[in-house]
Each structure stands twice: as structure tokens, then as C-alpha cells.
Design an enzyme around this catalytic site. Structure first.
Site, mmCIF file in Angstrom:
data_model
loop_
_atom_site.group_PDB
_atom_site.id
_atom_site.type_symbol
_atom_site.label_atom_id
_atom_site.label_comp_id
_atom_site.label_asym_id
_atom_site.label_seq_id
_atom_site.Cartn_x
_atom_site.Cartn_y
_atom_site.Cartn_z
ATOM 1 N N LYS A 25 0.830 -1.212 0.000
ATOM 2 C CA LYS A 25 0.000 0.000 0.000
ATOM 3 C C LYS A 25 0.863 1.261 0.000
ATOM 4 C CE LYS A 25 -1.748 1.592 3.969
ATOM 5 N NZ LYS A 25 -1.476 2.994 4.280
ATOM 6 N N ASN A 26 1.821 1.315 0.927
ATOM 7 C CA ASN A 26 2.584 2.559 1.062
ATOM 8 C C ASN A 26 3.492 2.815 -0.130
ATOM 9 O OD1 ASN A 26 1.325 3.120 3.413
ATOM 10 N ND2 ASN A 26 3.071 2.677 4.760
ATOM 11 N N CYS A 126 -4.942 13.808 12.573
ATOM 12 C CA CYS A 126 -4.811 12.409 12.206
ATOM 13 C C CYS A 126 -4.942 11.591 13.471
ATOM 14 C CB CYS A 126 -3.449 12.186 11.569
ATOM 15 S SG CYS A 126 -3.046 10.475 11.380
ATOM 16 N N ARG A 131 0.255 14.948 12.945
ATOM 17 C CA ARG A 131 1.219 14.599 11.888
ATOM 18 C C ARG A 131 1.438 15.816 10.999
ATOM 19 N NH1 ARG A 131 -0.516 8.604 9.877
ATOM 20 N NH2 ARG A 131 1.372 8.721 8.634
ATOM 21 N N ASP A 316 4.683 0.727 11.901
ATOM 22 C CA ASP A 316 3.476 0.107 11.336
ATOM 23 C C ASP A 316 3.316 -1.363 11.724
ATOM 24 O OD1 ASP A 316 2.753 2.456 10.159
ATOM 25 O OD2 ASP A 316 3.269 1.874 8.112
ATOM 26 N N ARG A 408 -8.803 0.002 4.235
ATOM 27 C CA ARG A 408 -7.810 0.941 3.693
ATOM 28 C C ARG A 408 -6.499 0.223 3.408
ATOM 29 N NH1 ARG A 408 -6.072 4.551 7.674
ATOM 30 N NH2 ARG A 408 -4.490 4.851 6.114
HETATM 31 C C1 UD1 Z 1 4.654 6.915 6.282
HETATM 32 C C2 UD1 Z 1 3.705 5.751 6.101
HETATM 33 C C3 UD1 Z 1 3.160 5.314 7.458
HETATM 34 C C4 UD1 Z 1 4.302 5.012 8.422
HETATM 35 C C5 UD1 Z 1 5.285 6.177 8.490
HETATM 36 C C6 UD1 Z 1 6.513 5.891 9.311
HETATM 37 C C7 UD1 Z 1 2.756 6.121 3.912
HETATM 38 C C8 UD1 Z 1 1.557 6.467 3.098
HETATM 39 N N1 UD1 Z 1 2.618 6.150 5.242
HETATM 40 O O1 UD1 Z 1 3.893 7.986 6.841
HETATM 41 O O2 UD1 Z 1 2.367 4.148 7.245
HETATM 42 O O3 UD1 Z 1 3.782 4.796 9.719
HETATM 43 O O4 UD1 Z 1 5.714 6.536 7.161
HETATM 44 O O5 UD1 Z 1 7.162 4.761 8.834
HETATM 45 O O6 UD1 Z 1 3.780 5.757 3.387
HETATM 46 N N2 UD1 Z 1 7.094 14.545 10.591
HETATM 47 C C9 UD1 Z 1 7.248 15.882 10.855
HETATM 48 N N3 UD1 Z 1 7.061 16.774 9.827
HETATM 49 C C10 UD1 Z 1 6.749 16.358 8.564
HETATM 50 C C11 UD1 Z 1 6.604 14.991 8.308
HETATM 51 C C12 UD1 Z 1 6.788 14.091 9.347
HETATM 52 O O7 UD1 Z 1 7.525 16.285 11.980
HETATM 53 O O8 UD1 Z 1 6.604 17.227 7.685
HETATM 54 C C13 UD1 Z 1 7.290 13.558 11.692
HETATM 55 C C14 UD1 Z 1 6.000 12.772 11.986
HETATM 56 O O9 UD1 Z 1 5.166 13.469 12.879
HETATM 57 C C15 UD1 Z 1 6.554 11.505 12.569
HETATM 58 C C16 UD1 Z 1 7.875 11.312 11.795
HETATM 59 O O10 UD1 Z 1 8.199 12.577 11.249
HETATM 60 O O11 UD1 Z 1 6.849 11.665 13.927
HETATM 61 C C17 UD1 Z 1 7.818 10.289 10.702
HETATM 62 O O12 UD1 Z 1 6.730 10.562 9.837
HETATM 63 P P1 UD1 Z 1 6.787 10.197 8.284
HETATM 64 O O13 UD1 Z 1 7.915 9.273 8.042
HETATM 65 O O14 UD1 Z 1 6.742 11.453 7.510
HETATM 66 O O15 UD1 Z 1 5.428 9.417 8.079
HETATM 67 P P2 UD1 Z 1 4.468 9.456 6.818
HETATM 68 O O16 UD1 Z 1 5.247 9.667 5.575
HETATM 69 O O17 UD1 Z 1 3.324 10.354 7.110
#
Ligand code: UD1
Length: 430
Positions: A25-26, A126, A131, A316, A408
Site C-alpha cells: 500500500k505505502n 490524524c 502529523r 506500522d 484501507r
Molecule cells: C509513512 C507511512 C506510514 C508510516 C510512516 C513511518 C505512507 C503512506 N505512510 O507515513 O504508514 O507509519 O511513514 O514509517 O507511506 N514529521 C514531521 N514533519 C513532517 C513529516 C513528518 O515532523 O513534515 C514527523 C512525523 O510526525 C513523525 C515522523 O516525522 O513523527 C515520521 O513521519 P513520516 O515518516 O513522515 O510518516 P508518513 O510519511 O506520514
């Protein structure tokens, strides 16, 4: 799916058999927006049939991207989709689509790179904690974009003459922000470098697709990526990687029942931390031709670990492993370092007889001898799966509500578990 559908599990069946692992999915959610980067067709094979993929397809259709699905019989898992963005008719991702699916933010970078501007609704709250998307915006700025925030939308604009590219060092590892950066940098005028980039297998999958489309990326699979911008990308046909989280989830499901499963299509090199955690718990895991074999015949042993960015243990997988550890002989300690508020399955597991205590980011799972079926629900995808896993081993009947979370992210969950001998059915609720 009717809104009130639920899954009923009669626990206690030992799971055994072969399970086809779906496309990730991701990975799919970051490969789909690559269709924005070219006017030529992009064909993705092995796309999982999931509500999130349908949602993303719908979002891309809003921009004028045509999508067609071919070759799938109803009994097959996975689909082939061809996408073509001959001309974009809109560069706006509206609130009503984005709020349903956070991954919509992944259109920001490729849309900006292709059209010179992109407007995306801010995703909003979220269920697994706050997030933010600040890193997505900072890295696009570093590549030369101007960012404006107004009325709940973010607008990214490229300068006349296109984005120059640039250098960015991520203060925190972010999967999504790394993906947005890569999809932008491939079409920048010059060279870009990304430091402390995420290196999840899904990022490698994205890089491989971008290279297949004519992108130039060095350092694939590492946290330092160098991207040499090219003038245009071309179409490609690409196979989505197997879903390591789905595979790990079914490994936990088989193990908690003392069963064995052949995870067909799973790649052990993508899920070493999960494999290590299962082995630490006394579960036998072995790569076999075409997949991974998992078998549990002794007691489950307690495990201590923290979630971490890849190659660490995936956040995850935390909820599903925790469900399995509820029946371990001893106390496990799990620490969640990626997301706040990711223990929403804990009170529900405790209602099923588990003995889990949380303190801040740490959960202590005191193993119990039995779990008992109950009516449960969860507020996110992996938490919901943890309740299914617990239900498979529980005495009596478990009813899992709010199936839209499971839909999902788990392709035809109950069919797959039935293949392994589980007593599970989906029924319309009242
Ligand atoms: C992706 C995955 C999700 C998984 C996560 C971590 C997808 C669609 N989703 O989510 O299933 O749990 O990676 O492996 O691929 N953060 C910030 N600022 C930002 C972005 C992130 O502070 O702009 C922080 C988040 O709050 C979190 C950390 O960085 O604490 C990691 O998040 P991130 O790796 O970005 O997760 P997603 O890409 O949203």
C-alpha cells in the site's frame, strides 16, 4: 462496503497454509502520483485492491489524469492500472479528498515539478497523533519553491524558468517528505542532494520507478541521495513491491495461533527487523523459494524493542507484534518513537483480557494465558489489525467494528485468513 459492516472471528483455530502477499500500500501511494511527472502512460502492476488506492485514483482523476484498470479477474489479488497525464486540467487537491487520505500530500511535489505550481489542502488532524507536513514544505523550499499558506491550503510555486534544485538535510527522518522531495527533484534544472533521507524499501521502490522513467538518482537505498534533474521523464511499466507490513501482520497472526504460514511473494531482505523480532519471540522464520515460511510451535517469548526508521523496527508493525506478545510467557517492553498516540489498541486488547500498561511512549505487555473474545473497534489501520490478530487466538467470538480502517490497508482480509483456516466472516451490522 456498508458503513456498519463488522468482522466476526471465532478464535482458537490454528492457522496454516499459503498466503499470497499483496502489493505494498505505502509503495503504491507514492508510485501513483509519479503519473503526474510525464505525459506518457505509466502502468503499475500488482497494485493492491484497497480503499486508499481507489481514493488516490479518484484524486488523480480530478487533475485530468486518465486511469484504466485491466486484466484483473474478480478472484485475483492485485490489479494493473495504467495512468496517463496527457494534460492537467487542475492543480488543486481539494479538502474533501485530502481529509480522507493523508497520503494526498504526495501529489504536492510531482504536481509542482510538472505544472510549476500545486495547491493542496492541509491534511488536518490524524488519529495517530499530530502529523505535521512542515518537512514536506521545507524541502520543497530548499529545491527552490515558494510556499504560501492560506485558507487551509498550501500552495507551492516554482520560479520562472523552473525549480533550480538544492540541498536539504532532514532534521527528522520522514518517509513522505523524502518521497515528495524525490518526485520534485527528478525534474529540477540542476542537482539536488538530500541528507538524512528515509530509506524504507518503499523509498527504494519509488527511486527504482523514477529511474525506470528516466530519472537520475545516486545513493538509492542510503540516507544520502543525489538527484540530477532531467528535462523530461517518460512512461514506464512497473511492478509494485510486496507489502512487508501485510506480510509481517500475517506472520504475527499465524504465530499467535501456534500455526505456520508460507508468505508467498514476501521478501525477507525488506523486513529484517520484523523477522528478528519474531525470532526473538521464538518464532521460526526462514526464507524459502518464492517467499518466507513462518512457524510457531513453542511458547511465545517476550521481546523488548523500540520502533525506529528503517532499517529499525517499523512503527506500522508495533500494534500487530504487541497483539502477539499478549500471549507471551513473560513481560515485553515496546517503545514507540515515531508517532505519539499510537497505543489506541491497548485499551481494546485489555478488554480482551490482555494485561498491557502504557507510560508515555512505552508499553509493558505482561503475557497472559488466554485472551477472550469481545466486541472491539479501533481508530487506525494497524490497531484494527492487532484486534483481528488477538481475536484469532481468543476464546469465543470477537467482533471487530469500523472495518473501513482495515479496508484501507488489507486486501480482502477475511478471504486471506479463511485461506489459512481461520473462522472469520464479514457481516452487515445494524
Ligand atoms: C509513512 C507511512 C506510514 C508510516 C510512516 C513511518 C505512507 C503512506 N505512510 O507515513 O504508514 O507509519 O511513514 O514509517 O507511506 N514529521 C514531521 N514533519 C513532517 C513529516 C513528518 O515532523 O513534515 C514527523 C512525523 O510526525 C513523525 C515522523 O516525522 O513523527 C515520521 O513521519 P513520516 O515518516 O513522515 O510518516 P508518513 O510519511 O506520514
Amino acid at each position: 462496503m456498508k458503513k456498519m459492516d463488522k468482522i466476526i472471528i471465532r478464535g482458537g483455530k490454528r492457522l496454516s497454509g499459503t498466503l499470497p502477499v499483496s502489493g505494498a500500500k505505502n509503495s503504491a501511494l507514492t508510485l501513483l502520483p509519479c503519473a503526474l511527472l510525464t505525459d506518457e502512460p505509466l502502468t503499475l502492476r500488482n497494485l493492491p485492491r484497497l480503499a486508499d488506492i481507489d481514493g488516490f485514483q479518484h484524486l488523480l482523476n480530478q487533475f485530468g489524469i486518465s486511469t484504466s484498470i485491466a486484466g484483473a479477474r474478480p478472484e485475483d489479488f492485485g490489479r494493473v492500472m495504467t495512468l496517463q497525464a496527457t494534460r492537467l486540467t487542475s492543480t488543486v487537491a481539494p479538502y474533501d479528498l485530502v481529509r480522507k487520505m493523508r497520503a494526498s500530500i504526495l501529489v504536492l511535489g510531482p504536481m509542482l515539478a510538472r505544472a510549476g505550481e500545486a495547491t493542496v489542502s492541509l491534511p488536518g488532524g490524524c488519529a495517530i497523533g499530530n502529523r505535521p507536513i512542515d518537512l514536506h514544505l521545507k524541502v520543497l523550499e530548499a529545491l527552490g519553491a515558494t510556499i504560501e499558506l492560506a485558507a487551509g491550503y498550501v500552495r507551492a510555486i516554482a520560479p520562472d524558468g523552473g525549480l533550480p534544485g538544492g540541498r536539504y538535510s532532514f532534521p527528522v527522518v520522514s518517509v513522505g517528505a523524502t518521497e515528495n522531495a524525490l518526485m520534485t527533484a527528478v525534474l529540477c534544472k540542476g542537482k539536488s542532494t538530500l541528507h538524512n533521507a528515509a530509506r524504507e524499501p518503499e523509498i527504494v521502490d519509488l527511486c527504482n520507478l523514477l529511474v525506470a522513467m528516466g530519472g537520475q538518482i545516486e545513493g538509492i537505498g542510503t540516507s544520502d541521495l543525489t538527484i540530477h534533474g532531467v528535462d523530461r521523464l517518460h512512461g514506464a511499466t512497473y511492478m509494485v513491491m510486496p507489502d512487508r507490513i501485510e506480510a509481517g501482520s500475517y506472520a504475527c497472526a499465524a504465530a499467535i495461533t501456534g500455526g505456520d504460514v508460507m508468505l508467498k511473494g514476501a521478501k525477507i531482505e525488506d523486513m529484517e527487523a520484523t523477522v528478528q523480532a519474531l525470532r526473538d519471540a521464538g518464532v521460526f522464520v526462514e526464507p524459502r523459494a518464492g517467499g518466507i515460511y513462518v512457524a510457531a510451535d513453542g511458547p511465545i517469548k517476550p521481546v523488548t524493542l523500540s520502533t525506529a526508521p528503517y532499517p529499525g523496527f517499523a512503527t506500522d508493525m508495533q500494534a500487530q507484534l504487541m497483539a502477539m506478545l499478549c500471549l507471551a510467557k513473560g513481560s515485553s517492553v515496546l517503545t514507540e518513537t515515531i508517532f505519539e498516540n499510537r497505543y489506541m489498541h491497548v485499551p481494546e486488547l485489555n478488554r480482551m483480557g490482555a494485561r498491557i500498561e502504557t507510560k508515555g511512549r512505552t508499553a509493558v505487555v505482561h503475557g497472559v494465558d488466554t485472551l477472550t473474545g469481545a466486541e472491539v473497534m479501533a481508530t487506525d489501520l494497524r490497531a484494527s489489525m492487532s484486534l483481528v490478530i488477538a481475536g484469532l487466538a481468543a476464546e469465543g467470538e470477537t467482533q471487530v467494528h469500523r472495518l473501513y480502517h482495515l479496508d484501507r490497508g488489507y486486501e480482502r482480509l477475511e478471504e486471506k485468513l479463511q485461506l489459512l483456516g481461520a473462522e472469520i466472516e464479514r457481516v452487515g451490522g445494524d
